[in-house]
Motif scaffolding. Sequence first.
Motif, PDB file in Angstrom:
ATOM      1  N   ALA A 274      10.732  93.008  89.179  1.00  0.00           N
ATOM      2  CA  ALA A 274      10.299  94.352  89.301  1.00  0.00           C
ATOM      3  C   ALA A 274      10.174  94.687  90.928  1.00  0.00           C
ATOM      4  O   ALA A 274      10.471  95.856  91.286  1.00  0.00           O
ATOM      5  CB  ALA A 274       8.779  94.505  88.877  1.00  0.00           C
ATOM      6  N   HIS A 275       9.790  93.823  91.855  1.00  0.00           N
ATOM      7  CA  HIS A 275       9.987  94.247  93.225  1.00  0.00           C
ATOM      8  C   HIS A 275      11.431  94.492  93.819  1.00  0.00           C
ATOM      9  O   HIS A 275      11.718  95.151  94.346  1.00  0.00           O
ATOM     10  CB  HIS A 275       9.303  92.857  94.087  1.00  0.00           C
ATOM     11  CG  HIS A 275       7.897  93.028  94.231  1.00  0.00           C
ATOM     12  ND1 HIS A 275       7.167  92.500  92.935  1.00  0.00           N
ATOM     13  CD2 HIS A 275       6.850  93.566  95.075  1.00  0.00           C
ATOM     14  CE1 HIS A 275       5.801  92.823  93.155  1.00  0.00           C
ATOM     15  NE2 HIS A 275       5.515  93.385  94.571  1.00  0.00           N
ATOM     16  N   TYR A 276      12.497  93.444  93.257  1.00  0.00           N
ATOM     17  CA  TYR A 276      13.613  93.803  93.541  1.00  0.00           C
ATOM     18  C   TYR A 276      14.289  95.143  92.776  1.00  0.00           C
ATOM     19  O   TYR A 276      14.981  95.685  93.867  1.00  0.00           O
ATOM     20  CB  TYR A 276      14.786  92.770  92.769  1.00  0.00           C
ATOM     21  CG  TYR A 276      14.590  91.347  93.714  1.00  0.00           C
ATOM     22  CD1 TYR A 276      15.379  91.469  95.100  1.00  0.00           C
ATOM     23  CD2 TYR A 276      14.016  90.227  93.203  1.00  0.00           C
ATOM     24  CE1 TYR A 276      15.189  90.254  95.901  1.00  0.00           C
ATOM     25  CE2 TYR A 276      14.117  88.943  94.110  1.00  0.00           C
ATOM     26  CZ  TYR A 276      14.829  89.201  95.136  1.00  0.00           C
ATOM     27  OH  TYR A 276      14.617  87.824  95.888  1.00  0.00           O
ATOM     28  N   VAL A 277      13.776  95.461  91.884  1.00  0.00           N
ATOM     29  CA  VAL A 277      14.309  97.012  91.303  1.00  0.00           C
ATOM     30  C   VAL A 277      13.726  98.048  92.216  1.00  0.00           C
ATOM     31  O   VAL A 277      14.247  98.963  92.529  1.00  0.00           O
ATOM     32  CB  VAL A 277      13.781  97.027  89.754  1.00  0.00           C
ATOM     33  CG1 VAL A 277      13.892  98.435  89.223  1.00  0.00           C
ATOM     34  CG2 VAL A 277      14.345  96.099  88.789  1.00  0.00           C
ATOM     35  N   LEU A 278      12.367  97.749  92.531  1.00  0.00           N
ATOM     36  CA  LEU A 278      11.687  98.651  93.398  1.00  0.00           C
ATOM     37  C   LEU A 278      12.549  98.941  94.738  1.00  0.00           C
ATOM     38  O   LEU A 278      12.902 100.055  95.228  1.00  0.00           O
ATOM     39  CB  LEU A 278      10.274  98.360  93.634  1.00  0.00           C
ATOM     40  CG  LEU A 278       9.678  99.388  94.430  1.00  0.00           C
ATOM     41  CD1 LEU A 278       9.025 100.625  93.875  1.00  0.00           C
ATOM     42  CD2 LEU A 278       8.223  98.659  95.061  1.00  0.00           C
ATOM     43  N   ALA A 279      12.734  97.640  95.260  1.00  0.00           N
ATOM     44  CA  ALA A 279      13.530  97.827  96.734  1.00  0.00           C
ATOM     45  C   ALA A 279      14.743  98.354  96.594  1.00  0.00           C
ATOM     46  O   ALA A 279      15.225  99.197  97.311  1.00  0.00           O
ATOM     47  CB  ALA A 279      13.938  96.222  97.367  1.00  0.00           C
TER      48      ALA A 279
ATOM     49  N   ALA B 295      37.033  91.081  99.345  1.00  0.00           N
ATOM     50  CA  ALA B 295      36.474  90.519  98.320  1.00  0.00           C
ATOM     51  C   ALA B 295      34.871  90.805  98.483  1.00  0.00           C
ATOM     52  O   ALA B 295      34.339  90.121  99.095  1.00  0.00           O
ATOM     53  CB  ALA B 295      36.845  88.944  98.031  1.00  0.00           C
ATOM     54  N   ASP B 296      34.691  91.381  97.381  1.00  0.00           N
ATOM     55  CA  ASP B 296      32.907  91.661  97.303  1.00  0.00           C
ATOM     56  C   ASP B 296      32.343  90.476  96.580  1.00  0.00           C
ATOM     57  O   ASP B 296      33.013  89.705  95.926  1.00  0.00           O
ATOM     58  CB  ASP B 296      32.747  92.979  96.659  1.00  0.00           C
ATOM     59  CG  ASP B 296      32.986  92.922  95.086  1.00  0.00           C
ATOM     60  OD1 ASP B 296      32.587  92.349  94.509  1.00  0.00           O
ATOM     61  OD2 ASP B 296      33.848  93.885  94.787  1.00  0.00           O
ATOM     62  N   PRO B 297      30.926  90.220  96.678  1.00  0.00           N
ATOM     63  CA  PRO B 297      30.325  89.037  96.236  1.00  0.00           C
ATOM     64  C   PRO B 297      30.419  89.223  94.559  1.00  0.00           C
ATOM     65  O   PRO B 297      30.130  87.998  94.279  1.00  0.00           O
ATOM     66  CB  PRO B 297      28.746  89.322  96.680  1.00  0.00           C
ATOM     67  CG  PRO B 297      28.910  90.209  97.908  1.00  0.00           C
ATOM     68  CD  PRO B 297      29.903  91.040  97.714  1.00  0.00           C
TER      69      PRO B 297
ATOM     70  N   ILE C 137      21.776  98.211 105.549  1.00  0.00           N
ATOM     71  CA  ILE C 137      23.267  98.497 104.908  1.00  0.00           C
ATOM     72  C   ILE C 137      23.710  97.212 103.859  1.00  0.00           C
ATOM     73  O   ILE C 137      24.046  97.327 102.846  1.00  0.00           O
ATOM     74  CB  ILE C 137      24.284  98.873 105.723  1.00  0.00           C
ATOM     75  CG1 ILE C 137      23.817 100.262 106.401  1.00  0.00           C
ATOM     76  CG2 ILE C 137      25.714  98.848 105.078  1.00  0.00           C
ATOM     77  CD1 ILE C 137      24.882 100.554 107.685  1.00  0.00           C
ATOM     78  N   LEU C 138      23.564  96.073 104.456  1.00  0.00           N
ATOM     79  CA  LEU C 138      23.904  95.059 103.698  1.00  0.00           C
ATOM     80  C   LEU C 138      22.951  94.857 102.496  1.00  0.00           C
ATOM     81  O   LEU C 138      23.540  94.259 101.493  1.00  0.00           O
ATOM     82  CB  LEU C 138      23.958  93.677 104.758  1.00  0.00           C
ATOM     83  CG  LEU C 138      24.324  92.389 104.143  1.00  0.00           C
ATOM     84  CD1 LEU C 138      25.590  92.378 103.557  1.00  0.00           C
ATOM     85  CD2 LEU C 138      24.048  91.282 105.230  1.00  0.00           C
ATOM     86  N   ILE C 139      21.741  94.713 102.719  1.00  0.00           N
ATOM     87  CA  ILE C 139      20.971  94.469 101.658  1.00  0.00           C
ATOM     88  C   ILE C 139      21.062  95.542 100.389  1.00  0.00           C
ATOM     89  O   ILE C 139      20.986  95.158  99.201  1.00  0.00           O
ATOM     90  CB  ILE C 139      19.233  94.425 102.044  1.00  0.00           C
ATOM     91  CG1 ILE C 139      19.337  93.390 103.183  1.00  0.00           C
ATOM     92  CG2 ILE C 139      18.343  94.279 100.835  1.00  0.00           C
ATOM     93  CD1 ILE C 139      19.748  92.096 102.771  1.00  0.00           C
TER      94      ILE C 139
ATOM     95  N   TRP D 294      24.740  97.603  94.695  1.00  0.00           N
ATOM     96  CA  TRP D 294      26.187  97.492  94.251  1.00  0.00           C
ATOM     97  C   TRP D 294      26.682  96.176  93.451  1.00  0.00           C
ATOM     98  O   TRP D 294      27.375  96.115  92.568  1.00  0.00           O
ATOM     99  CB  TRP D 294      27.102  97.728  95.470  1.00  0.00           C
ATOM    100  CG  TRP D 294      26.879  98.884  96.297  1.00  0.00           C
ATOM    101  CD1 TRP D 294      26.341 100.103  95.944  1.00  0.00           C
ATOM    102  CD2 TRP D 294      27.476  99.359  97.421  1.00  0.00           C
ATOM    103  NE1 TRP D 294      26.202 101.026  96.876  1.00  0.00           N
ATOM    104  CE2 TRP D 294      27.008 100.568  98.009  1.00  0.00           C
ATOM    105  CE3 TRP D 294      28.620  98.365  98.575  1.00  0.00           C
ATOM    106  CZ2 TRP D 294      27.232 101.043  99.199  1.00  0.00           C
ATOM    107  CZ3 TRP D 294      28.507  99.242  99.593  1.00  0.00           C
ATOM    108  CH2 TRP D 294      28.342 100.302  99.956  1.00  0.00           C
ATOM    109  N   PHE D 295      26.073  95.237  93.997  1.00  0.00           N
ATOM    110  CA  PHE D 295      26.594  93.734  93.604  1.00  0.00           C
ATOM    111  C   PHE D 295      25.526  93.067  92.608  1.00  0.00           C
ATOM    112  O   PHE D 295      25.625  92.005  92.192  1.00  0.00           O
ATOM    113  CB  PHE D 295      27.002  92.949  94.542  1.00  0.00           C
ATOM    114  CG  PHE D 295      28.000  93.648  95.614  1.00  0.00           C
ATOM    115  CD1 PHE D 295      29.015  94.286  95.009  1.00  0.00           C
ATOM    116  CD2 PHE D 295      27.765  93.460  96.958  1.00  0.00           C
ATOM    117  CE1 PHE D 295      29.920  94.939  96.042  1.00  0.00           C
ATOM    118  CE2 PHE D 295      28.710  93.997  97.803  1.00  0.00           C
ATOM    119  CZ  PHE D 295      29.828  94.745  97.142  1.00  0.00           C
ATOM    120  N   ARG D 296      24.327  93.888  92.491  1.00  0.00           N
ATOM    121  CA  ARG D 296      23.289  93.116  91.708  1.00  0.00           C
ATOM    122  C   ARG D 296      22.758  91.916  91.850  1.00  0.00           C
ATOM    123  O   ARG D 296      22.712  90.906  91.106  1.00  0.00           O
ATOM    124  CB  ARG D 296      23.718  93.330  90.010  1.00  0.00           C
ATOM    125  CG  ARG D 296      24.191  94.843  89.743  1.00  0.00           C
ATOM    126  CD  ARG D 296      23.235  95.830  89.677  1.00  0.00           C
ATOM    127  NE  ARG D 296      23.764  97.167  89.591  1.00  0.00           N
ATOM    128  CZ  ARG D 296      23.044  98.350  89.748  1.00  0.00           C
ATOM    129  NH1 ARG D 296      22.001  98.034  90.415  1.00  0.00           N
ATOM    130  NH2 ARG D 296      23.474  99.516  89.236  1.00  0.00           N
TER     131      ARG D 296
END
Length: 345
Positions: free
Chosen positions: A90-95, A119-121, A144-146, A152-154
């Motif tokens: 839930a915290h990752y979804v919120l972020a 090549a993306d992750p 931007i990275l996070i 984008w890359f879940r």
Amino acid sequence: MPLPPRWLRRVLLAPAVVLLAVVVVTTLPVWALVAAALSPLVPGRLRPLRLLWIGCVYLVWDAAALLALFGLWVGAGFGLRVRSPGFQRAHYVLAGWFLRVLFWQARWTLRLRIDVAGADPDTAQPGRPELVVCRHAGPGDSFILIHALVNWFRREPRIVLKESLQWDPAIDVLLNRLPNRFIAPASDEDRGAALLRQIGHLASGLDDDDAFVIFPEGGNFTPKRRLRAIARLRALGLERMALRAERLRHVLAPQPGGLLAALDAAPEAGVVFVAHTGLDRMLTVSDVWRELPMDKRIVMRFWSVPPEEIPADRQERIDWLFDWWARIDEWIAANRDGVAADPAA
């Protein structure tokens, strides 16, 4: 200024940000009139208004995040279950949601555009944990990275960050509830060894959607920091590394200890190197002011290295890291003015 203890940050700083956001929003028309009156006197298109707006957005964003985090804390039994898998997710979804809002506003207000090359992750190492190794330059590059990793890359990032970032209450609360490490520069050998153990512990037990994130330079690039990094290598008797660092013009000499600890702790992980351009010239507050509105194209370049191609010997790994940093330096030189280099480079 030393960082206050956690209890003081929770009791004073976090409520103060929420209260300040309420005050600023309720008095926003007054501030807007002042900024509008100043705009014709300042070079650039509506620069004071844009700066006021992005500042207000960030303050309200911080306050809203704190209120949402407080709700999650209550929902987790007043913190008792906050580290359970469900509440961690839930915290990752919120972020992710709050980062999407922040970058939506950045695109609209500052006219930022972010492009990805290489090549993306997801396509590089599908279903495999990754160690994400990024250069550090310009305001907001870590955001931007996070944002890219989460939205984008879940991926679920585990980040090594500067201790001073805990002055921001929302970052402080959110990232201390997730598997991250805030670190301060080690003042002696014992503290340095303890710090590397913490980094190794953070990189342990990565699953297939985790991304361990580290910035080996230890801080944003500036010309003065570049010279200090070279001098530090010489002071340690590492003349060969100092000579290699002198050939790097756009990045700081990487500090290999943290990445080596992570590689030892996560031998099954691939490594993704990340470079970016577009924010390089904004080194000071005056640089940021001069660039507003930004009208920037930010290019992120990913290079993926599978685990079987990572050297096993410690010294070979250090040389390998410096080789990659030289490659990143060359890519930045070719792309920092908005000129796209060969995608295969």
